[in-house]
Design a protein around this motif. Structure first.
Motif, PDB file in Angstrom:
ATOM      1  N   ASP A  75       0.821  -1.222   0.000  1.00 59.83           N
ATOM      2  CA  ASP A  75       0.000   0.000   0.000  1.00 59.83           C
ATOM      3  C   ASP A  75       0.849   1.263   0.000  1.00 59.83           C
ATOM      4  O   ASP A  75       0.362   2.354  -0.273  1.00 59.83           O
ATOM      5  CB  ASP A  75      -0.899   0.030   1.249  1.00 59.83           C
ATOM      6  N   LYS A  76       2.134   1.093   0.358  1.00 59.46           N
ATOM      7  CA  LYS A  76       2.982   2.283   0.488  1.00 59.46           C
ATOM      8  C   LYS A  76       4.182   2.259  -0.452  1.00 59.46           C
ATOM      9  O   LYS A  76       5.073   3.093  -0.336  1.00 59.46           O
ATOM     10  CB  LYS A  76       3.460   2.429   1.944  1.00 59.46           C
ATOM     11  N   GLU A  77       4.215   1.280  -1.347  1.00 56.46           N
ATOM     12  CA  GLU A  77       5.359   1.196  -2.259  1.00 56.46           C
ATOM     13  C   GLU A  77       4.908   0.766  -3.651  1.00 56.46           C
ATOM     14  O   GLU A  77       4.245  -0.266  -3.804  1.00 56.46           O
ATOM     15  CB  GLU A  77       6.403   0.217  -1.716  1.00 56.46           C
ATOM     16  N   ILE A  78       5.263   1.567  -4.643  1.00 56.89           N
ATOM     17  CA  ILE A  78       4.877   1.275  -6.025  1.00 56.89           C
ATOM     18  C   ILE A  78       6.150   1.248  -6.856  1.00 56.89           C
ATOM     19  O   ILE A  78       6.914   2.222  -6.866  1.00 56.89           O
ATOM     20  CB  ILE A  78       3.908   2.349  -6.589  1.00 56.89           C
ATOM     21  N   ARG A  79       6.362   0.153  -7.559  1.00 57.91           N
ATOM     22  CA  ARG A  79       7.569   0.037  -8.373  1.00 57.91           C
ATOM     23  C   ARG A  79       7.219   0.346  -9.825  1.00 57.91           C
ATOM     24  O   ARG A  79       6.189  -0.104 -10.336  1.00 57.91           O
ATOM     25  CB  ARG A  79       8.142  -1.384  -8.248  1.00 57.91           C
ATOM     26  N   PHE A  80       8.070   1.122 -10.467  1.00 59.75           N
ATOM     27  CA  PHE A  80       7.816   1.412 -11.887  1.00 59.75           C
ATOM     28  C   PHE A  80       9.074   1.140 -12.705  1.00 59.75           C
ATOM     29  O   PHE A  80      10.202   1.220 -12.197  1.00 59.75           O
ATOM     30  CB  PHE A  80       7.366   2.865 -12.088  1.00 59.75           C
TER      31      PHE A  80
END
Lengths: 321, 523
Positions: B100-105
C-alpha cells in the motif's frame, strides 16, 4: 500663447498624477486579504507570505505609495502575478493593437462622415440630409458591441466574407488589415453619423458668416470657399468632439476586441480582472489614462494650429471668447 | 477541420496573392491549410505549462498533450462513470503495487524529450513528483502540493526503474498518477530554462508547443521524437476566445472546431448541420452554505428551517434555465462514494415556520447571503430571497466580484459570513471533493466553519482505504455527517457541454473532465 501651453501641460501632468493616486488608493482599498485576492484561493499560506513580502504588501501604505510612484515614473509597472512577466512589456505588446484599431475607426468615421456632412450642408433638405438626420441619432444610440455582433452575423456568417476571430497573421499586413475591417467598422459606425451632423451644422453656420459672403462677392469658386476657407473653421468643433470621444472609443474598443477575439488592452484588462491580476490591471488603466489625457492635450493644441485667433489669444480653445 | 476552400478563404487568398510582392511570407501561411489542423477554443491565454504550477484547466489540457505520465486512462473507453475507469501504461513499461505504500515502476527505454534534451530516466520521474511536496521548486511551493501529500520519496534504482514510497496508503494514487500532477517533466530542461520553461516546455508526449503568441494563440505540432501512438492531427491551434457569442459565430464559420460551451450556447447551436453537441453530467459542487458559528445559524433548527424553506428545483430553473440536474449530496453519481439514498428535501413552509418557532424566532430575522456576481448565482440567490421571505427570513444579497468573493470566508473575515452560494470545481477523487469540509479547513475553504469529528474520521479512513467498497462506505459516512449538520443545501453538479465538428472525435477523459488533445481523432 506660451502661458496657455504651460497651463495645459501642467494640468495634464496633474491629471495623470491624480489618476495614479486614485488608482493606488482603489487597489489598496480592495476588501479582503490581498494575497488571497491576488493569488487566488489555492495559494498556500507559505506562498502567500512569500508573495506579500516580495510585493511589499506588508509595508505601510505611505511607503507603498512612494514606491508605486517611483516605479511608475521609472517605467516599472510591476510584475504579472501569475507568470512573473514585466507588466510594461505586456502592456506595450497589447498597446499597438488597441491604438491601431482606434485610429482605424476614427479614420473610417472621418473618411465617411466628413463628405456626408459637407454634402448635407451644401444640400440642406435633400433626401440624404433627411436620411442622415434620422439615422445618425439611431446609430449613435446603438452600442458598438451590438453593432459588432450584427456585423459578424451578416458579414461573417450569412455572407462569409470576413473572418470572426483574431487580428491576423503577425507577418502579413494584408491579413491584418483585412481582419481589421469589421472591428473598425463596428467602432466607426456610430461616429459616422455624429461627425456628419457636426460638420453639417458647423459648415452651415460658417457658410452664413461675413467672410464667406465677402469671398463669394470677390467671385471665388464655391468649391474653394467650402473646402479651403469654410471647412477649416467648421472642423474645429468636430475635432473637439472626436478628441473628447477618444475615451469612449477606447472603451468601445475593449468590447470589440473581446467580441472579435483580438489582442489588445481590452483583452488584457478582462483577463487581469478574471485572474485578479492587479499589477496588470493597474498598468493598463494607467496607460489608458495617460493616452486619454495626452490625446486631449493634443486636441487642445490642434485648435491653435487651426485657428489663428486662438494663437493670438483673441479667443480660448474650444471657441469660448 | 477546414479541408475545402470557402468564399472567405478565397478572399483571404486573393488578398494575400495581391500582397505577395510586399509580403513574401503570405504564400507560406496559405500553405499551412494543407495540414490537418484543429482549431480549439481556450477561454484565456495559456499561462504556465509546468504541471506543478499550472494555472487552470486550460494549462492542464495542453500539459497532458505534451508530457507523459507513468499511466493514463484508456482513451478508447467512453466514460461517464469515473468508478469504472481503466488505466494503461504510458511512459511506464510496468507499474507494480508492492504494498500500500510502495509502487515500483519501470520506464520504457527510448522515450525522448523534445528539443534534444535526451531520454527520459527515473531521475526525471523522481524530480517531477518530489517537486510538488518535498522540494520547493524555484523557492515556490506548488499550489497542487496536496496531490502528492503522502509522498515520502521516489527512490531511483537504475536508469529506468524506481519506487514511489508513501508515508501512508493513498487510495487516490491512481487518480494522481493519471492527472496533470502525474506528468513527467525533464529535470535538465526545467533547471536550465527556469521561468521560460513555463511557455517553452520540454516534454516527451505526442505534441510539442511550437509557437506561443500572447492574447492570440498557441500552436502545438506533432513531436517528431515521439515513438508512441501519433496524434490524430498534425497541428492544434489553441485560440483565445472569451465571449460566448463569438464562440458560437466562430464555430458556425469554421474558425473553431472544438469548444466547451455554456448551456445557452448548446441550445442555439444544436441544429447546426456540421456541429455536434455533447452533454454529460458535471462534477462541480454548487451549494448554499451556512456558517454554523454565526447566530442564529448556530441553532441547528434555524439551519433546518432554511433548508425546508428552499425549493432547490426552482432555484436551478432560475440559475441554469433548467439545464442541470439537482444534487442531493456532495459526491456526484459518477464518482466513487455517491450516496444514492441521500434525502431529497422538498419545500415545506409549515415545517420551516415550526422549526423557527422552536428556535424562538417565530417572527423571523434578517441576514446576508453572499454570492459571486455571475448570472447563475445571482438568479438563484434572488429566488432563495423570495422563498425565505415567505417564512420570515429576510435576505440582503451581498453580490461580489471574484476578488472579494473568494477572500470573504478566509481567516477571521469568515466569521462574519452568514449564508453563501459556493461553487467548487471538482475532480475524480472523492477525497479531493471533500477536503474543503474538513475541520482543518475552517477559515480556509470550510466557510461553514463546521467542525465534525465524525466527518474527519470518515474522511481520513476514505483517504487510506484501498478497498473500493469499504472506501465508498466511508465516503457515504462523511456525507451523512454533512446531512445531519443542515449546514449545506446541495444545489447541482452542473453539466459539461462540448461542441465539435462532426468529423472530429474528441477525447474528453473520464467524466468529461480531462481534455487530451493529442488523442483527438478525425472521424
Amino acid at each position: 500663447m506660451a502661458g496657455y501651453l504651460i497651463s495645459r501641460l501642467a494640468t495634464t501632468v496633474l491629471i495623470i498624477f491624480g489618476s495614479m493616486l486614485v488608482l493606488f488608493t482603489l487597489s489598496a482599498a480592495v476588501p479582503g486579504d490581498p494575497a488571497t485576492t491576488l493569488l487566488g484561493p489555492q495559494a498556500t499560506p507559505e506562498y502567500a507570505a512569500q508573495f506579500i513580502e516580495k510585493m511589499g504588501l506588508n509595508r505601510p501604505i505611505p511607503e507603498r505609495l512612494v514606491i508605486f510612484f517611483g516605479n511608475v515614473l521609472t517605467g516599472n509597472l510591476g510584475e504579472d502575478v501569475i507568470t512573473g512577466r514585466r507588466v510594461t512589456e505586456m502592456v506595450m505588446a497589447a498597446f499597438p493593437y488597441t491604438v491601431s484599431l482606434t485610429v482605424a475607426a476614427i479614420g473610417l468615421a472621418v473618411l465617411i462622415g466628413v463628405p456626408l456632412g459637407i454634402f448635407a450642408a451644401r444640400n440642406p433638405g435633400s433626401k440624404l440630409d433627411t436620411l442622415l438626420a434620422f439615422t445618425s441619432v439611431a446609430l449613435i444610440a446603438i452600442p458598438s458591441f451590438v453593432i459588432a455582433i450584427l456585423l459578424l452575423v451578416v458579414f461573417a456568417i450569412w455572407l462569409p466574407w470576413f473572418p470572426v476571430l483574431g487580428s491576423g497573421d503577425a507577418s502579413s499586413l494584408v491579413d491584418q488589415l483585412y481582419r481589421m475591417i469589421l472591428p473598425a467598422a463596428a467602432l466607426a459606425i456610430g461616429w459616422v453619423g455624429m461627425i456628419a451632423r457636426l460638420i453639417r451644422s458647423s459648415l452651415l453656420e460658417v457658410l452664413g458668416s461675413d467672410y464667406i459672403r465677402t469671398s463669394r462677392a470677390y467671385g471665388l469658386p464655391e468649391a474653394k470657399i467650402v473646402y479651403k476657407y469654410a471647412l477649416k473653421n467648421a472642423g474645429i468643433p468636430t475635432i473637439a468632439v472626436v478628441g473628447m470621444g477618444i475615451g469612449r472609443l477606447l472603451g468601445g474598443a475593449v468590447l470589440v476586441e473581446i467580441i472579435f477575439s483580438r489582442p489588445g488592452l481590452g483583452r488584457l484588462v478582462l483577463e487581469a480582472i478574471a485572474t485578479r491580476n492587479f499589477p496588470v490591471l493597474q498598468g493598463v488603466v494607467l496607460v489608458v489614462v495617460v493616452l486619454f489625457t495626452l490625446t486631449n492635450l493634443l486636441v487642445d493644441l490642434s485648435y491653435t494650429a487651426l485657428d489663428p485667433r486662438i494663437r493670438r489669444g483673441l479667443i480660448r480653445a474650444g471657441g469660448a471668447t | 477541420m477546414a479541408y475545402s476552400i470557402n468564399r472567405r478563404q478565397f478572399m483571404t487568398t486573393a488578398a494575400a496573392v495581391a500582397g505577395t510582392a510586399l509580403l513574401p511570407s503570405v504564400p507560406a501561411a496559405f500553405a499551412q491549410e494543407q495540414t490537418t489542423r484543429l482549431q480549439i477554443r481556450t477561454r484565456r491565454d495559456l499561462e504556465v505549462l509546468d504541471p506543478a504550477f499550472r494555472s487552470g484547466a486550460e494549462d492542464s489540457g495542453v500539459c497532458r498533450s505534451i508530457y507523459q505520465n507513468l499511466i493514463v486512462y484508456n482513451p478508447d473507453q467512453v466514460i461517464v462513470d469515473a468508478t469504472k475507469m481503466e488505466v494503461q501504461m504510458d511512459a511506464a513499461e510496468s507499474l507494480e503495487m508492492i504494498s500500500d505504500k510502495e509502487i515500483r515502476f519501470k520506464l520504457k527505454p527510448g522515450q525522448m524529450f523534445s528539443d534534444g534534451y535526451g531520454e527520459m530516466t527515473a531521475e526525471d520521474v523522481k524530480y517531477s513528483f518530489e517537486r510538488f511536496s518535498l522540494a520547493a521548486a524555484e523557492g515556490k511551493e506548488s499550489p497542487y502540493a496536496s496531490d502528492w501529500a503522502h509522498l515520502k520519496a521516489v527512490e531511483v534504482d537504475d536508469r529506468y526503474s524506481g519506487r514511489i514510497l508513501l508515508e501512508r496508503p493513498r487510495a487516490s494514487l491512481e487518480y494522481v498518477l493519471t492527472s496533470t500532477s502525474g506528468c513527467i517533466v525533464c529535470k535538465k530542461a526545467v533547471e536550465e530554462r527556469g521561468i521560460s520553461h513555463n511557455m517553452r516546455p520540454v516534454g516527451s508526449n505526442a505534441m510539442m508547443v511550437t509557437a506561443f503568441e500572447r492574447q492570440r494563440q498557441t500552436t502545438l505540432k506533432r513531436n517528431p521524437d515521439f515513438k508512441g501512438q501519433p496524434s490524430g492531427f498534425d497541428e492544434f491551434v489553441m485560440r483565445v476566445v472569451q465571449d460566448p457569442k463569438t464562440v458560437e459565430l466562430a464555430l458556425r464559420s469554421n474558425e473553431l472546431d472544438f469548444s466547451d460551451a455554456d448551456p445557452t450556447l448548446a441550445d442555439s447551436i444544436a441544429n447546426v448541420a456540421d456541429l455536434t453537441v455533447d452533454q454529460m453530467p458535471g462534477i462541480a459542487d454548487v451549494w448554499l452554505g451556512i456558517n454554523v458559528e454565526h447566530a442564529p445559524f448556530d441553532n441547528i433548527k434555524v439551519r433546518q428551517a432554511v433548508r425546508a424553506a428552499l425549493d432547490v428545483d426552482e432555484m436551478l430553473t432560475a440559475g441554469y434555465d433548467g439545464k442541470v440536474t439537482r444534487a442531493n449530496c456532495m459526491i456526484m453519481p459518477q464518482i466513487l462514494g455517491h450516496w444514492k439514498d441521500a434525502p431529497v428535501h422538498k419545500r415545506d413552509i409549515e415545517l420551516a415556520k415550526s422549526l423557527l418557532a422552536e428556535a424562538g424566532i417565530a417572527d423571523g430575522f434578517t441576514c446576508k447571503l453572499l454570492v459571486l456576481n455571475q448570472p447563475a448565482f445571482t438568479n438563484m440567490a434572488l429566488v432563495a430571497q423570495a422563498q425565505l421571505a415567505e417564512v420570515g427570513i429576510n435576505i440582503e444579497l451581498d453580490v461580489r466580484d471574484g476578488g472579494s468573493f473568494w477572500s470573504a470566508g478566509k481567516g477571521d473575515e469568515g466569521k462574519k459570513l452568514q449564508m453563501f452560494i459556493m461553487r467548487f470545481n471538482g475532480a475524480l477523487d472523492p477525497n479531493y471533493l471533500a477536503f474543503p469540509f474538513a475541520s482543518d479547513q475552517v477559515g480556509i475553504w470550510n466557510w461553514q466553519r463546521w467542525v465534525s469529528p465524525e466527518f474527519d474520521e470518515a474522511f481520513a479512513k476514505a483517504a487510506e482505504e484501498m478497498n473500493p467498497v469499504k472506501r465508498a462506505g466511508h465516503i457515504v459516512d462523511f456525507q451523512k455527517a454533512m446531512e445531519d449538520s443542515a449546514a449545506f443545501v446541495w444545489l447541482t453538479h452542473e453539466t459539461l457541454i462540448y461542441v465539435h465538428r462532426n468529423n472530429v472525435r474528441p477525447s474528453v477523459g473520464p467524466a468529461g473532465t480531462s481534455l487530451t488533445y493529442n488523442r483527438f481523432e478525425p472521424k
